[in-house]
Design a protein around this motif. Structure first.
Motif, PDB file in Angstrom:
ATOM      1  N   GLY A   1       3.985  -1.873  13.758  1.00 61.49           N
ATOM      2  CA  GLY A   1       5.305  -2.388  14.177  1.00 61.49           C
ATOM      3  C   GLY A   1       6.584  -1.437  14.059  1.00 61.49           C
ATOM      4  N   PRO A   2       7.621  -1.748  14.429  1.00 61.98           N
ATOM      5  CA  PRO A   2       8.705  -0.881  14.595  1.00 61.98           C
ATOM      6  C   PRO A   2       9.508  -0.277  13.230  1.00 61.98           C
ATOM      7  N   GLU A   3       8.994  -1.079  12.190  1.00 65.19           N
ATOM      8  CA  GLU A   3       9.164  -0.644  10.910  1.00 65.19           C
ATOM      9  C   GLU A   3       8.519   0.172  10.006  1.00 65.19           C
ATOM     10  N   ALA A   4       7.049   0.256  10.422  1.00 63.64           N
ATOM     11  CA  ALA A   4       5.997   0.966   9.673  1.00 63.64           C
ATOM     12  C   ALA A   4       6.348   2.458   9.809  1.00 63.64           C
TER      13      ALA A   4
ATOM     14  N   ILE B   1       6.242  -1.507   5.547  1.00 66.52           N
ATOM     15  CA  ILE B   1       6.405  -0.112   5.877  1.00 66.52           C
ATOM     16  C   ILE B   1       4.935   0.581   6.257  1.00 66.52           C
ATOM     17  N   CYS B   2       3.792   0.073   6.046  1.00 68.01           N
ATOM     18  CA  CYS B   2       2.774   0.507   6.276  1.00 68.01           C
ATOM     19  C   CYS B   2       1.888  -0.491   6.968  1.00 68.01           C
TER      20      CYS B   2
ATOM     21  N   SER C   1       0.731  -1.204   0.049  1.00 70.61           N
ATOM     22  CA  SER C   1       0.043   0.111  -0.189  1.00 70.61           C
ATOM     23  C   SER C   1       0.771   1.239   0.129  1.00 70.61           C
ATOM     24  N   LEU C   2       2.186   1.209   0.204  1.00 72.37           N
ATOM     25  CA  LEU C   2       3.107   2.380   0.443  1.00 72.37           C
ATOM     26  C   LEU C   2       4.309   1.804  -0.014  1.00 72.37           C
TER      27      LEU C   2
ATOM     28  N   MET D   1       0.203   4.287   8.441  1.00 80.52           N
ATOM     29  CA  MET D   1      -0.792   3.522   8.943  1.00 80.52           C
ATOM     30  C   MET D   1      -2.124   3.496   7.727  1.00 80.52           C
ATOM     31  N   MET D   2      -2.807   2.670   7.448  1.00 78.36           N
ATOM     32  CA  MET D   2      -3.903   2.728   6.459  1.00 78.36           C
ATOM     33  C   MET D   2      -5.130   1.844   6.937  1.00 78.36           C
TER      34      MET D   2
END
Length: 292
Positions: free
Chosen positions: A256-259, A233-234, A175-176, A262-263
């Protein structure tokens, strides 16, 4: 030239969602990042307030070739090939490719209106030895995902590659996503050379196609030199039913710590106050993660 640009196709019903995305782009991307939003001509007024040094509002006629016309029910017509009509989501994908290949930036971030950034976002965050990493889930496409398998085959046809092997296949859909404009332009040229048509016409002539699979297959199998990783990443919710506050907070707790984003799908029709509660929870989580 800026390092990063953001590209978002949108329309008036999602203007409220875009406002929150754009606010997050201003907050979490470098000061020279320009947000490019592409909207129907009739919807331009709904986005005009955002136009300025860090937001460029483009209308579809500025991007789509002149021999395309809008039709009722979200369809488009290619006057050079009137049948079948082109579905709106295919045109939207082509718009992403067109704008990504034309922006004056090192890297583009593709983000739909229902995404919100929650962490600082730079191109270097997703580079290795100076090269942009390709988002790839190894063997993420299995035989039970016929649309993805078809997207792989169409990508290979457009790029002049041999038939796809049997699944599993790599999945590049997310999505990203970050793209390299230089690679996008090379991909456009490859499609034109392979098909003997403009890349835009060749792409939109396909009933089943994915811009992310196309880019991924091109990078992996034509260039074959770029690093890749499975970076989530999302933090996504694809459900098409409205969230209540409790559900939204439980969803946000999974960030999560890598995101970096938010979607909550716009199709869910989740109320704005519930989306805001989820975003605030995500912000709290980011603060705790970074403090720890």
């Amino acid at each position: 030239m800026s390092t990063l640009a953001v590209i978002t196709p949108s329309y008036a019903p999602d203007a409220g969602l875009f406002a929150e995305l754009h606010r997050s782009v201003l907050e979490f991307t470098p000061d020279d990042t320009v947000h490019h939003v592409i909207v129907p001509r009739a919807d331009r007024a709904a986005f005009a307030a955002y136009e300025g040094p860090r937001c460029r509002v483009l209308t579809e006629p500025e991007v789509v070739p002149r021999h395309y016309v809008r039709l009722p029910r979200g369809l488009w017509g290619n006057l050079r090939r009137p049948w079948p009509p082109v579905r709106g989501w295919v045109i939207q994908q082509a718009i992403k490719i067109a704008v990504a290949g034309s922006v004056d930036a090192d890297v583009v971030l593709i983000a739909d209106s229902d995404i919100v950034l929650v962490r600082p976002t730079t191109a270097t965050r997703f580079t290795t030895d100076g090269e942009l990493r390709l988002h790839r889930v190894n063997d993420g496409v299995h035989a039970g995902m016929p649309r993805h398998v078809r997207w792989h085959q169409v990508a290979r046809e457009l790029l002049g590659l041999p038939l796809a092997p049997e699944p599993p296949l790599h999945d590049y859909v997310t999505s990203l996503n970050f793209w390299d404009p230089v690679i996008v332009r090379a991909m456009q040229q490859r499609i034109t050379e392979t098909t003997g048509r403009s890349w835009f016409d060749a792409f939109t002539a396909r009933l089943h196609v994915s811009e992310f699979i196309l880019y991924g297959v091109f990078v992996d199998e034509v260039l074959a030199t770029h690093p890749h990783s499975d970076t989530t990443i999302c933090h996504n919710s694809w459900d098409d039913v409205p969230m209540d506050r409790e559900t939204a907070l439980a969803f946000a707790d999974g960030l999560g710590p890598e995101a970096i984003g938010m979607m909550i799908s716009a199709k869910s029709k989740t109320p704005p106050d519930v989306r805001q509660a989820a975003l605030e929870r995500c912000s709290e989580i980011v603060q705790r993660q970074e403090a720890g």
